[in-house]
Design a protein around this motif. Structure first.
Motif, short mmCIF file in Angstrom:
data_model
loop_
_atom_site.label_atom_id
_atom_site.label_comp_id
_atom_site.label_asym_id
_atom_site.label_seq_id
_atom_site.Cartn_x
_atom_site.Cartn_y
_atom_site.Cartn_z
N ILE A 6 0.75 -1.07 -0.11
CA ILE A 6 -0.15 0.00 -0.10
C ILE A 6 0.76 1.15 -0.08
O ILE A 6 1.92 1.46 0.76
CB ILE A 6 -0.93 -0.01 1.25
CG1 ILE A 6 -1.90 -1.07 1.25
CG2 ILE A 6 -1.76 1.25 1.31
CD1 ILE A 6 -2.56 -1.34 2.30
N SER A 7 0.36 2.33 -1.02
CA SER A 7 1.33 3.39 -1.03
C SER A 7 0.45 4.65 -1.26
O SER A 7 -0.84 4.37 -1.34
CB SER A 7 2.42 3.30 -2.00
OG SER A 7 2.04 3.15 -3.32
N LYS A 8 0.75 5.84 -0.98
CA LYS A 8 0.00 6.87 -1.31
C LYS A 8 0.64 7.62 -2.64
O LYS A 8 1.71 7.68 -2.54
CB LYS A 8 0.24 8.13 -0.11
CG LYS A 8 -0.65 8.87 0.01
CD LYS A 8 -0.53 9.66 1.44
CE LYS A 8 -1.89 10.39 1.83
NZ LYS A 8 -1.78 11.05 2.96
N ARG A 9 -0.44 7.98 -3.45
CA ARG A 9 0.00 8.76 -4.69
C ARG A 9 0.01 10.23 -4.43
O ARG A 9 -0.10 10.52 -3.26
CB ARG A 9 -1.08 8.49 -5.67
CG ARG A 9 -1.50 7.28 -6.19
CD ARG A 9 -2.71 7.17 -7.02
NE ARG A 9 -2.53 5.78 -7.51
CZ ARG A 9 -3.30 5.24 -8.45
NH1 ARG A 9 -3.95 6.11 -9.01
NH2 ARG A 9 -3.37 3.98 -8.84
N PHE A 14 -4.70 6.63 -2.15
CA PHE A 14 -3.91 5.50 -1.80
C PHE A 14 -4.22 4.41 -2.84
O PHE A 14 -4.94 4.56 -3.80
CB PHE A 14 -4.57 4.73 -0.46
CG PHE A 14 -4.48 5.69 0.65
CD1 PHE A 14 -3.06 5.63 1.30
CD2 PHE A 14 -5.25 6.51 1.05
CE1 PHE A 14 -2.88 6.50 2.60
CE2 PHE A 14 -5.07 7.49 2.08
CZ PHE A 14 -4.11 7.52 2.98
N LYS A 15 -3.12 3.69 -2.98
CA LYS A 15 -3.14 2.60 -4.17
C LYS A 15 -2.57 1.48 -3.46
O LYS A 15 -1.84 1.41 -2.48
CB LYS A 15 -2.57 3.11 -5.30
CG LYS A 15 -0.98 3.08 -5.28
CD LYS A 15 -0.42 3.15 -6.70
CE LYS A 15 1.01 3.22 -6.59
NZ LYS A 15 1.68 3.04 -7.76
N LYS A 35 -7.17 4.73 3.22
CA LYS A 35 -6.39 3.74 3.24
C LYS A 35 -7.25 2.26 3.62
O LYS A 35 -6.79 1.29 3.14
CB LYS A 35 -5.27 3.87 4.41
CG LYS A 35 -4.47 2.82 4.04
CD LYS A 35 -3.16 2.86 5.03
CE LYS A 35 -3.12 3.85 6.25
NZ LYS A 35 -2.01 3.85 6.77
N CYS A 38 -8.30 0.32 0.58
CA CYS A 38 -7.25 -0.78 0.07
C CYS A 38 -7.39 -2.12 0.92
O CYS A 38 -6.94 -2.94 0.35
CB CYS A 38 -5.81 0.09 0.12
SG CYS A 38 -5.54 1.27 -1.13
N ASP A 105 2.64 -1.63 4.37
CA ASP A 105 2.16 -0.34 4.05
C ASP A 105 3.22 0.89 4.25
O ASP A 105 3.96 1.01 5.09
CB ASP A 105 1.11 -0.14 5.33
CG ASP A 105 0.22 1.20 5.28
OD1 ASP A 105 0.82 2.11 4.57
OD2 ASP A 105 -0.60 1.38 5.98
N SER A 107 2.37 3.75 3.09
CA SER A 107 1.58 5.04 2.81
C SER A 107 1.96 6.15 3.61
O SER A 107 1.75 7.27 3.32
CB SER A 107 0.29 4.82 2.88
OG SER A 107 -0.22 4.45 4.22
N GLU A 108 2.73 5.92 4.60
CA GLU A 108 3.13 7.21 5.71
C GLU A 108 4.36 7.87 5.26
O GLU A 108 4.69 8.81 5.77
CB GLU A 108 3.24 6.53 7.06
CG GLU A 108 1.97 6.01 7.39
CD GLU A 108 0.75 7.04 7.55
OE1 GLU A 108 0.85 8.25 7.74
OE2 GLU A 108 -0.39 6.51 7.06
N ASN A 109 5.17 7.18 3.88
CA ASN A 109 6.40 7.85 3.62
C ASN A 109 7.47 8.04 4.79
O ASN A 109 8.31 8.92 4.78
CB ASN A 109 6.04 9.10 2.82
CG ASN A 109 5.19 9.01 1.78
OD1 ASN A 109 5.48 7.92 1.08
ND2 ASN A 109 4.35 10.16 1.28
#
Length: 124
Positions: A6-9, A14-15, A35, A38, A105, A107-109
């Motif tokens: 899971i990542s953030k665009r 989210f994707k 999120k 997802c 995950d 997505s929080e970078n």
């Protein structure tokens, strides 16, 4: 074994992707505003991979790809394959490795590795 990621665009959506054991993206899920969606779609794919509709497609350039859908809604689209043989291997990998796949995950970078400067300064 494969892995869901899971990542953030850049636009904040989210994707998720499903990656092979070698790290190559097999398919990418649709964009989600939250999120949690997802996670729900990953659970749906993981638990029902055998009953999802898998549609084989071909680009104008002759590359093969597939779409996973449920009740007419496309959940994910695969990468493009240069041959029908590679396409078949991709399908086999999905059917075999999706059910036991873990989810990462990102997505929080948050960068999980320290900067090299921090490592060297601690060693001195």
């Amino acid at each position: 074994m494969g892995m869901f990621v899971i990542s953030k665009r850049d636009n904040g959506d989210f994707k998720f992707t499903f990656n092979s054991r070698r790290g190559k993206t097999i398919f990418t899920g649709m964009a989600c505003k939250e999120k949690e969606f997802c996670h729900l779609m990953i659970a749906e794919i993981r638990e029902n991979i055998a009953t999802l509709v898998l549609t084989k497609n071909k680009t104008a350039a002759g590359k093969y790809f597939f779409r996973l859908s449920k009740d007419g809604l496309v959940i994910a689209t695969s990468r493009k394959y240069g041959s029908e043989y590679a396409y078949g291997k991709g399908i086999d990998e999905v059917m075999k490795y999706v059910p036991p796949a873990d989810t990462l995950d990102f997505s929080e970078n948050e960068f999980v590795f320290p900067d090299a400067e921090e490592v060297f300064s601690e060693a001195e």
